[in-house]
Structures are given as C-alpha cells and as structure tokens.
Design a protein around this motif. Structure first.
Motif, PDB file in Angstrom:
ATOM      1  N   ASP A 645       0.838  -1.197   0.000  1.00  0.00           N
ATOM      2  CA  ASP A 645       0.000   0.000   0.000  1.00  0.00           C
ATOM      3  C   ASP A 645       0.877   1.251   0.000  1.00  0.00           C
ATOM      4  O   ASP A 645       2.033   1.211   0.428  1.00  0.00           O
ATOM      5  N   ASP A 646       0.314   2.351  -0.455  1.00  0.00           N
ATOM      6  CA  ASP A 646       0.977   3.669  -0.396  1.00  0.00           C
ATOM      7  C   ASP A 646       2.405   3.616  -0.935  1.00  0.00           C
ATOM      8  O   ASP A 646       3.321   4.228  -0.362  1.00  0.00           O
ATOM      9  N   ASP A 668       0.310   5.505  -4.334  1.00  0.00           N
ATOM     10  CA  ASP A 668      -0.372   6.373  -3.380  1.00  0.00           C
ATOM     11  C   ASP A 668      -1.024   7.573  -4.045  1.00  0.00           C
ATOM     12  O   ASP A 668      -0.592   8.039  -5.096  1.00  0.00           O
ATOM     13  N   GLU A 702      -4.608   4.586  -6.515  1.00  0.00           N
ATOM     14  CA  GLU A 702      -5.699   4.976  -5.614  1.00  0.00           C
ATOM     15  C   GLU A 702      -5.811   6.493  -5.509  1.00  0.00           C
ATOM     16  O   GLU A 702      -4.880   7.226  -5.866  1.00  0.00           O
TER      17      GLU A 702
HETATM   18 CA    CA Z   1      -3.330   3.620   0.327  1.00  0.00          CA
END
Ligand code: CA
Ligand code: C2E
Ligand code: CA
Length: 750
Positions: A645-646, A668, A702
C-alpha cells in the motif's frame, strides 16, 4: 657463710616453710639448747683436762658430752624422742645431784635445772607437759624447803621465801609468761595460715577467671612481653607451625595495621594481623586495668567480621549503583539523570539554553523476539556506547525504562532552531549497529523539548519530551514539544479509553470502497474501518494510530477479518467472486495469535486465497522487520495475495520489494492527485508501473478523483483504479443488505 650455716642449722632463717612453724620452732629450740649444753660440757671437759685429780669428773663429763652430742646428732631425725631423752637426762641428773651430792653448787645447779624444766618443756612440748613439769618440781621444792626448815628457826623465813621466790619465778612465772608469748605467736601463725589460704584461693580464682574469660586474653608488660596467655589466646595466636612460647613478645605474633605505632598494645583498640597468616585479622582491646603497670589485652578474631563488613560495604555500593545507575549500560537511571540535569541547570546562568530529548529505539520488541534477549541487550549496550562517544562531554545521558535514552545537551547562548537541532541529533544516532557479526538497521523516534522555554526542571522537560515522543510518527520521527500537545494528548487519552471499549464491543464497522477495471467495472473492494463516536466519524488515520499505541490493533483486525470472512463465505456460496483487500499496519502481523488466525482461516477455507487480499502499508516501519518478511512469505505461500500500500511514500527501499513477496503495488494518492498536469508525477507513475510489470506485479492506482486521472492511468497501463471518481467507501451492509442484492450485481463481471 658460717652465719648462714648456723642460721640454717638452728632453723632461724626467715624463709622457713609456712604451716610447720610449731615443729620448726620446737626443733630449733631443741637444737639451740642441746648445742649450748654441748658447748658448756665441752668447755668444762677441756677445763678439767688441765686440773689434776679430777678424773672421775672428767669421765662423767665425757659420758655426758658423748650423750649430748649423740642427742644433737639424732635431734635432726628424731626430734621428739631426742627431746624426751634430753629432758629425762636433765631430770635424772638434777635429781641425782640433788639427792646424792652434798656440794652446795651441785645442789644449786640441780635446782636451777629442775626449775627451768617447765620452761624447756614448754619450748619443746605442749603447755600441758609444761604443767606436769611444774607439778613435778613441787617435790624438789619441798625437799629444799624441808632442809632449810631443819637448819634453824631463826633462818627459816628468809631461806624459805628465797626458795619460794625462785620456785615461783622459774617454775611458774617464766613458763607461764613464755607460754603466753607462744600462744600469741601460735594464734598469729594460725591467722596467717587462714590469710595465706585465702590468698591462695583468690589466686586460684584469678587464674581460673583469666583462663575462662571467654575471650582470648593476654597479660603483658609495657614492652609487650607476654606474661600470661589463656588457652583461647594461645590457640588464636599460635598455629600448627608455630607453637606458643612463654616469654615471647606480642610483636612475635601480631603485626599492627594502620598507624597505631610501635607500642600498639598500649592503645585502647588496635587492628592487627597474625604474623604467620596475614589474612587473619585480630582486634586488640586493652582492658582498663593498668594499676599494676601491666596490660590486660582482649583479642578478637575479626576476620569474619571484616569480611561481612566488606560484603556489606560492597552491597551498599551495589545498592547505590542500583539506585542511581542502569546496570546494563552503567548510564544514570531516570532519577539520577534528573538529579544531574537539575544540578547542571542550577549551575548555569539564566540566559543559557539547552535541549532535552528522549530517543526510543523502534521495534525493539521485534529485535528481542528475533535475536533473543542477549543480543538485544548488546544492541542497547552498543547503542549507549556510541551515543556517549558521539555526544559532547557537556551532555548528560541517561537510560530511562526499556529502550528509551534521555539526553540533555546544554547549548550555551546559542539557540538552535528545530532544523539544526534535528540535524545535530540525527548525527549522533547510529543508523546501523553490529551485533554478533550481523548489521542491524536502526530506527529511532525522538521527542524533544527546549530548556528553558519548554520546562525549567529535568522532570518537567522529560515529561514534555515523552509527550512529543508520543506524537512522533513513522514519517516525522523527530517530534518537538509544544503547548498544544498537552491538550491533544489528554483528548487522545480520553479517545483511547472510548476506542478500547468500542473495539471490545465490536463497534468498529467495515466500509467498502470499490476498485474498478479500466473500463469501470468493480473488480474488488478495499475494506476500510469506520468508527463513530458520539455521532461523529473519527478518521481511521487517528484511531488506527491510537489502537496501535494501545496495542489493540490485533484485536481490532481479528474482529474485522472474522466479520469479513462471514460475508465472503456468503458471497462464495452466492458465487460472488469479488475479493476484498484488508489493511494491515504491521502490529497485527507481529501478533502470533492473529498470524495463526490468518493461517487457520485459509486452511479451513481454501477459497479465501482468491477472496481475501492483504494490504500492507509500506510507511509502517515494522514492515522492514525480518519477522514480518518471514510471515508475509508464509502467507504468500499459503495463497494470500499481498499488496504493498501507499507505495513510494514510505521509508522502505526498493530493495525491500524483493524481500516482501507482494503481488500488487498500490500507487499512493499523493502521486495521483497532481495528475494529469504534472509531468514529473506522470513519469514517476509510469516508471512505477514499469517496475511493477518487471516484477510481475499488478498495479492499483488509488485516490482517483477525476475522469482525466482515470483515463491517463488506464492509458499508462494501470490494471485497477480506485478513488472517489468511481465510488466512495460505503458501509459493508449496503452491499450485503437484502441478501447481498447489491453484491450479486457484481456476479455479472465474471
Ligand atoms: Ca493507500
Ligand atoms: P489507505 O489504506 O491508503 O486507504 C485509502 C484511503 O484513501 C481511505 O481513507 C479512503 O477513504 C481514501 N480515498 C480513497 N479514494 C480517495 C479519493 O479519491 N480521494 C481522497 N481524498 N481519498 C480517497 P480512510 O478510509 O480515511 O483510511 C485512511 C487510512 O486508514 C487507510 O489508508 C489505512 O491506512 C487506514 N485504515 C483504514 N482502515 C483500516 C483497517 O481496517 N486497518 C488498518 N490497519 N488500517 C486501516
Ligand atoms: Ca489501503
């Protein structure tokens, strides 16, 4: 010499044995009488040799002389018998002279002899014998007075009275007077005997007392010569090699310690060691009995006492070390650190500034877990050594509890701005520490407060550093205290209490945000936690952090995952094959129970591998830990899809992409929002997509909020898109309501 001989022979010397005075006296008297008589007879013998015609006298004299010499000779051995024979000779001779001789001189001599008989008897025998002799003398008196009575009436009175006077004086008066003297002497002698016995008893008592004082005791003179030593003292000072010798001196046995001087036995207390065994300590105490000019010394073996004393001292030292220092690093502990800082603050003038900071080594529990306590302790030790080496001598360093170190750096007149101070602190923190051959990457969180703007005492400054530390994040590891923090912390504390109840009561709900394919069809979801407190939504970024701090993340994750699995099971039955991604911050994976739950779930429901994805945040510093990598590899092997993630925001290096077996890379929002206008960001996204492709990973972008962003990303080759442009997160119940009606629509996708 002659005088000495005579003194000895006549037993008149002063050192006669005590207790035998009467016998000695009688013997002495006998010898004197006999010797004098012998002398007289001897002289008369010599004299008669020169007078012609005195043959009969000469021979009688000779017989007597021999008899007396014989008596004198035997008097030494048979004193009593000799005395009796001497008296008999005297009586017999006197009576013979009195009755047979007509000579006036002979009669006179006989009478004098007889009258002196009671006196001699008293000298040689008892008072009774003396009385008998007195009584016997009545007869010669009678004989003499009857003669004088026959001579003529006119001469009667003077002669009789002369006789009577002689009789009374010699026969009665003198013996009685002498008896009286002898009696006095005898009573004195017996009194002396009693005194002598008492003295003897006292001496024996003293001896016994000295021997049994219960303490090793010595009696010595001023020069240290031992006059007496009781058994205990002898046992103490002499050993198997050297036996105690009388007449030795104290210095033969003991050597003084310290500066008690040469005549150490004269001081009240002296510390010594045995000469032969220097490890044996003896204490000498002088008794206050010095009237006789000697010293009574009591000895004590203080070896054990000294050992105990030393042990006590070292225990006290250890206790004081324990009370002031940390045993591992030997740095001052919390209390002592505060004490030192306060002291320094007091010494400084009021214009001076300083900085206090607390350094916390991150993820130390993990270190403990992976390398064991000993290695972890080595890390702490090495770290503290490096810290001491790198900080100036002016700095005060302490170890607080666990892996927190406190430092106080006086800055003098210069006030360092935060940026400079951070650089300074950064420069002292080692980025790697080598333990047992392996190099460990080190992470720190630092809470900083300024002296004297943020606090005037060490305690106040430390408290504020702690607050700042609370607010350090994985991105902003250096956190500075400010006044607002205090209120914020209080608020957070209250919120933490509420959150913990909410998690336990399963009040945290799941919302789902759809992830879509480039053509806009929902292909998966991301599960996002939501918490409503007092009708207000608390941002997950806040409450997830609080839950992490309170160690509640594993419980929260367990509740959420179980809820998700229930929904996914239903979807599975309903043939809704839309996977849901679940966020993990790291603490959950470190938890053995939660890790086991993930493994059990997949074992029990093998289909979950396609339905439950795990999103791990690269920003979470725990993610760099080898144990997490190991667990992620296991989860991946069991079939879970893992998404990073990110990506791009965290501190994880690209190299760590290799360590984490991820299938998906999430770019991200920070890189997406500047799109499509910013070419630089387009390039970053492009290269990220290429990187993912080269690693055979799927890419999700995202935070897509506009159509342009969506189109651009689709054109760049992004497989999955997520953002408010497509859909905002909505409650899970929206999708599951009415028998999963909304979710069922998704079946069309497949
Ligand atoms: Ca994220
Ligand atoms: P995240 O994992 O990066 O989640 C995506 C966040 O971006 C979500 O914020 C989501 O609502 C937001 N978002 C999605 N599309 C857009 C968009 O187009 N514009 C904007 N401005 N935002 C968008 P949310 O729900 O507030 O979550 C924040 C963070 O909290 C998450 O970031 C995640 O790190 C964490 N989080 C949420 N739920 C959980 C959870 O159950 N467990 C863990 N460990 N962390 C969670
Ligand atoms: Ca996420």
């Amino acid at each position: 010499m002659l005088i000495n001989f005579l003194k000895n022979y006549f037993l008149v010397s002063s050192d006669q044995p005590l207790g035998r005075e009467e016998k000695t006296f009688q013997q002495s008297a006998l010898r004197i009488l006999l010797a004098l008589t012998v002398c007289i007879f001897f002289i008369s013998e010599i004299h008669s040799l020169f007078i012609p015609g005195e043959l009969s006298f000469l021979s009688i004299n000779s017989v007597y002389l021999c008899l007396l010499i014989g008596l004198l000779y035997f008097s030494k051995k048979y004193a009593k018998v000799t005395a009796v024979l001497f008296l008999l000779t005297l009586v017999t001779t006197s009576f013979l002279l009195l009755t047979l001789s007509d000579e006036f001189h002979a009669e006179k001599y006989a009478l004098v002899s007889l009258y002196s008989l009671p006196l001699i008897t008293r000298l040689l025998f008892s008072f009774r014998a003396c009385l008998v002799a007195m009584a016997i003398n009545v007869y010669p008196f009678f004989l003499m007075t009857s003669d004088s009575l026959n001579v003529g009436q006119s001469d009667l009175a003077p002669s009789f009275y002369f006789q009577l006077l002689t009789f009374v004086t010699l026969n009665i008066g003198l013996p009685l007077a002498v008896s009286r003297i002898i009696q006095t002497l005898e009573s004195n002698a017996s009194h002396m005997k009693v005194l002598y016995r008492k003295l003897n008893d006292n001496y024996a008592m003293y001896e016994e007392f000295f021997e049994n004082t219960g303490t090793p005791s010595l009696l010595c003179d001023q020069r240290g010569k031992i006059l007496k030593a009781n058994q205990l003292a002898r046992d103490l000072i002499s050993d198997s090699k050297r036996k105690y010798l009388p007449d030795s001196t104290i210095t033969d046995w003991l050597s003084p310690l310290g500066d008690t001087g040469r005549f150490f036995w004269q001081s009240n207390v002296a510390e010594c060691t045995l000469k032969q065994k220097t490890n044996i300590h003896i204490e000498i105490r002088r008794a206050a009995l010095t009237q006789h000019g000697h010293y009574v010394l009591h000895l004590q073996n203080t070896t054990q006492l000294r050992a105990i004393q030393q042990e006590l001292e070292s225990t006290q030292q250890t206790n004081s070390r324990l009370a002031h220092f940390d045993l591992l690093t030997l740095l001052p502990n919390h209390r002592h650190f505060c004490h030192q800082v306060n002291q320094r603050i007091d010494e400084q003038d009021s214009h001076l500034t300083g900085a206090m900071f607390i350094i916390r080594i991150s993820h130390f529990k993990l270190l403990n877990k992976q390398y064991g306590k000993d290695s972890a302790n080595k890390v702490i030790l090495n770290f503290s050594k490096m810290l001491q080496k790198r900080l100036s001598e002016q700095a005060i360093i302490g170890r607080l509890r666990g892996v927190k170190f406190s430092c106080f750096v006086p800055l003098g007149q210069t006030y360092l701005i935060q940026k400079k101070l951070s650089t300074l602190i950064h420069s002292i923190l080692p980025s790697q520490i080598t333990v047992d051959g392996s190099r460990l990457n080190m992470d720190y969180h630092v809470g900083i407060a300024y002296y004297h703007t943020d606090g005037k005492t060490a305690e106040e400054l430390l408290e504020h550093c702690e607050m700042a530390l609370e607010y350090s994040t994985s991105i902003d590891r250096f956190s500075y205290y400010n006044h607002n923090l205090e209120n914020k912390l209080i608020e957070e504390h209250k919120l933490g209490l509420k959150l913990s109840t909410a998690i336990k009561n399963k009040e945290i709900s799941i919302w789902l945000q759809p992830q879509v394919t480039p053509n806009g069809q929902i292909c998966s979801f991301e599960a996002l936690a939501r918490w409503q407190s007092n009708g207000k939504f608390i941002p997950p970024t806040s409450f997830i952090k609080i839950a992490e701090d309170l160690g509640l993340l594993p419980l929260l994750a367990e509740n959420l995952v179980r809820e998700l699995v229930v929904t996914l099971s239903q979807w599975q039955k309903e043939h809704i094959h839309t996977p849901i991604a679940f966020n993990l911050a790291g603490q959950e994976l470190m938890n053995d129970g939660f890790f086991a739950l993930l493994m059990t779930l997949i074992a029990d429901n093998p289909w979950l591998t396609n339905m439950l994805e795990l999103e791990i945040t690269e920003t979470s510093s725990v993610m760099t830990h080898p144990l997490i990598h190991k667990r992620l590899r296991s989860l991946s092997q069991y079939g879970y899809s893992i998404a990073i993630d990110d990506f791009g925001t965290g501190q994880a290096s690209l190299g760590q992409l290799v360590d984490i077996p991820a299938d998906i890379l999430k770019i991200d929002r920070r890189f997406i929002s500047p799109l499509p206008g910013d070419q630089r960001h387009i390039d970053i996204v492009k290269s990220t997509i290429q990187l993912a492709e080269s690693l055979n990973m799927k890419v999700i972008a995202e935070g897509i909020e506009t159509k342009e962003q969506a189109n651009l990303l689709a054109a760049l080759g992004c497989h999955t898109l997520q953002g408010y442009y497509f859909a905002k997160p909505s409650p899970l119940s929206d999708w599951t309501a009415k028998d999963n009606a909304k979710a069922k629509e998704l079946r069309m996708v497949y």
